[in-house]
Write an enzyme that holds these catalytic residues in place. Sequence first.
Site, mmCIF file in Angstrom:
data_model
loop_
_atom_site.group_PDB
_atom_site.id
_atom_site.type_symbol
_atom_site.label_atom_id
_atom_site.label_comp_id
_atom_site.label_asym_id
_atom_site.label_seq_id
_atom_site.Cartn_x
_atom_site.Cartn_y
_atom_site.Cartn_z
ATOM 1 C CG HIS A 1 2.130 -3.470 -6.848
ATOM 2 N ND1 HIS A 1 2.317 -2.360 -6.327
ATOM 3 C CD2 HIS A 1 0.587 -3.752 -6.786
ATOM 4 C CE1 HIS A 1 1.241 -1.769 -5.876
ATOM 5 N NE2 HIS A 1 0.192 -2.548 -6.440
ATOM 6 C CG ASP B 1 12.593 -4.954 -7.276
ATOM 7 O OD1 ASP B 1 11.263 -5.454 -7.046
ATOM 8 O OD2 ASP B 1 13.397 -4.896 -6.241
HETATM 9 C C1 GDG Z 1 6.716 -5.027 -4.420
HETATM 10 C C2 GDG Z 1 7.671 -5.021 -5.556
HETATM 11 C C3 GDG Z 1 7.484 -2.644 -5.998
HETATM 12 C C4 GDG Z 1 11.338 -2.582 3.894
HETATM 13 N N1 GDG Z 1 11.836 -3.161 5.084
HETATM 14 C C5 GDG Z 1 11.291 -2.043 6.015
HETATM 15 C C6 GDG Z 1 10.245 -1.486 5.491
HETATM 16 N N2 GDG Z 1 10.192 -1.811 4.151
HETATM 17 C C7 GDG Z 1 9.702 -1.038 3.071
HETATM 18 C C8 GDG Z 1 10.613 -0.155 2.064
HETATM 19 C C9 GDG Z 1 9.614 -0.040 0.922
HETATM 20 C C10 GDG Z 1 9.085 -1.273 0.966
HETATM 21 O O1 GDG Z 1 9.146 -2.082 2.234
HETATM 22 C C11 GDG Z 1 9.728 -2.357 -0.204
HETATM 23 O O2 GDG Z 1 9.270 -2.047 -1.485
HETATM 24 P P1 GDG Z 1 10.261 -2.499 -2.721
HETATM 25 O O3 GDG Z 1 9.556 -1.915 -3.800
HETATM 26 O O4 GDG Z 1 11.652 -2.285 -2.246
HETATM 27 O O5 GDG Z 1 10.013 -4.301 -2.572
HETATM 28 P P2 GDG Z 1 8.775 -5.231 -2.739
HETATM 29 O O6 GDG Z 1 8.450 -5.458 -1.218
HETATM 30 O O7 GDG Z 1 9.291 -6.434 -3.193
HETATM 31 O O8 GDG Z 1 7.358 -4.531 -3.217
HETATM 32 C C12 GDG Z 1 8.475 -3.930 -5.884
HETATM 33 C C13 GDG Z 1 6.508 -2.660 -4.905
HETATM 34 O O9 GDG Z 1 5.791 -3.967 -4.682
HETATM 35 C C14 GDG Z 1 5.622 -1.480 -5.308
HETATM 36 O O10 GDG Z 1 4.978 -1.641 -6.260
HETATM 37 O O11 GDG Z 1 8.421 -1.343 -6.323
HETATM 38 O O12 GDG Z 1 9.092 -4.141 -7.172
HETATM 39 O O13 GDG Z 1 8.190 -6.433 -5.647
HETATM 40 O O14 GDG Z 1 8.781 0.970 1.171
HETATM 41 O O15 GDG Z 1 10.857 1.221 2.788
HETATM 42 N N3 GDG Z 1 9.418 -0.489 6.157
HETATM 43 C C15 GDG Z 1 9.430 -0.700 7.265
HETATM 44 N N4 GDG Z 1 10.215 -1.418 8.039
HETATM 45 C C16 GDG Z 1 11.100 -2.331 7.678
HETATM 46 O O16 GDG Z 1 11.939 -3.017 8.230
HETATM 47 N N5 GDG Z 1 8.746 0.377 8.027
#
Ligand code: GDG
Length: 433
Positions: free
Chosen positions: A129, A337
């Site tokens: 990821h 990212d």
């Molecule tokens: C890794 C990779 C890749 C955030 N705050 C809350 C919350 N979130 C959710 C967001 C989003 C998810 O968490 C975060 O996903 P991201 O992709 O932005 O980032 P990472 O956590 O670093 O994820 C990344 C991902 O894996 C998937 O392959 O895209 O590059 O680093 O869905 O909405 N959800 C809730 N409350 C929050 O306060 N419910």
Amino acid sequence: MTALHPVLAEHKGTWVGWAGGASETAPEPFDLEGIHIHPVPLTATDLERYYEGMSNATIWPLYHDAVETPVFKRRWRESYRQVNARFAEAAAEVAAEGATVWVQDYQLQLVPAMLRERRPDLKIGFFLHIPFPPIELFMQMPFRAEILRGLLGADLIGFQQRLAAQNFVRLARHLLGLRYEGQVIDVDGRPVKAGAFPISIDVAEMERMAADPAVQNRAKQIRAELGDPKTVILGVDRLDYTKGIELRLKAFRELLSDGKLSVPEAVMVQVATPSRERVEHYQTLRVKVEREVGRINGEFGRVGVPAVHYLHQSYSRTELAALYCAADVMMVTPLRDGMNLVAKEYVAARADTGGALVLSEFAGAATELRQSFLCNPHDPDGVKEALLRAVHVEHPEARRRMRLMQRHLRTHDVGHWARSFLNELGVPDVEVA
Ligand code: GDG
């Protein structure tokens, strides 16, 4: 897990995953929302060495361009091996004859080879990821060949980006002298394929959620609570040093100071979800971010009118959807990212075709969301300029950009991601680990 939930439910898969918390034993397997869950325990020592140490203080920074210095400790490595073996054991136990096992992410890179050794009948996929670094950086890893061999136990290794897959096949030649043709590596006569499978979100679900009148009302209420500003600028991230939260705050501060933006016409909301709080890099980051927020509010806020609303809390999915709907400009500015799902969620939530996305070129999502306001997060003036362009974009132009990005996402949702990967692996029915 959020990204994989719909995929698992659809395929009636078994999820082999950390039980949560620290314990010597895991609860018995159980069913939840159409998914069979098979918990694996982690002890307090595993959490410290395997999870916080090796996974989040060594591999995470190293794979993200070493934007923070990776920490290497020998005792973490042994713990990483032990926990990977435990997961391999659990998957070997639950997988049916000839089943497919899909191993997820950087915490389990040794599992594919360990699993193949125990169960040569299985079809094994691996998806990373996070980014996969260039050779020069990967070579810093002390047990680099073991990690590489671990990954090569899979039949198919998926990355978010084409460049990451290329880094990987080149590394296999460089480090182990393996030959490859295109994206297929020859591992002692066994073909191992590397490829790009950009992950996505459940687009229809986000669209439904954002269209829900309760969410729409909540979005209006949020704007009212913010004092009905002309421009609401939003950031939503785990509080992580890869996400570029500080540089985004700095861009906002400088624009206020230059007089290009002013409070209360423009306000910023930064949700920084608590994350990996026992890892030192994260403790330092929190201090830096909170100092910057304090500085901005001290200089540009007034009583009852802060310039930055900083929320170090977790929210429900519906509250996040309401925040997306309330925001005129979404800032997603990671230094590196793998993908960044927040950027995709924001676009999907804006079925009203309003809003503008400022997006770092260093997020995987930038390859797909070409109509966003792209910026180089290492260039402060570039970030300021992109933010200003997004703030001042004319409505028809904003709608045009949003629609094009939405059209792309509707055909490239999380189901499409999973199907592409599994089809490439040659699977009609799956077990997912
Ligand atoms: C890794 C990779 C890749 C955030 N705050 C809350 C919350 N979130 C959710 C967001 C989003 C998810 O968490 C975060 O996903 P991201 O992709 O932005 O980032 P990472 O956590 O670093 O994820 C990344 C991902 O894996 C998937 O392959 O895209 O590059 O680093 O869905 O909405 N959800 C809730 N409350 C929050 O306060 N419910």
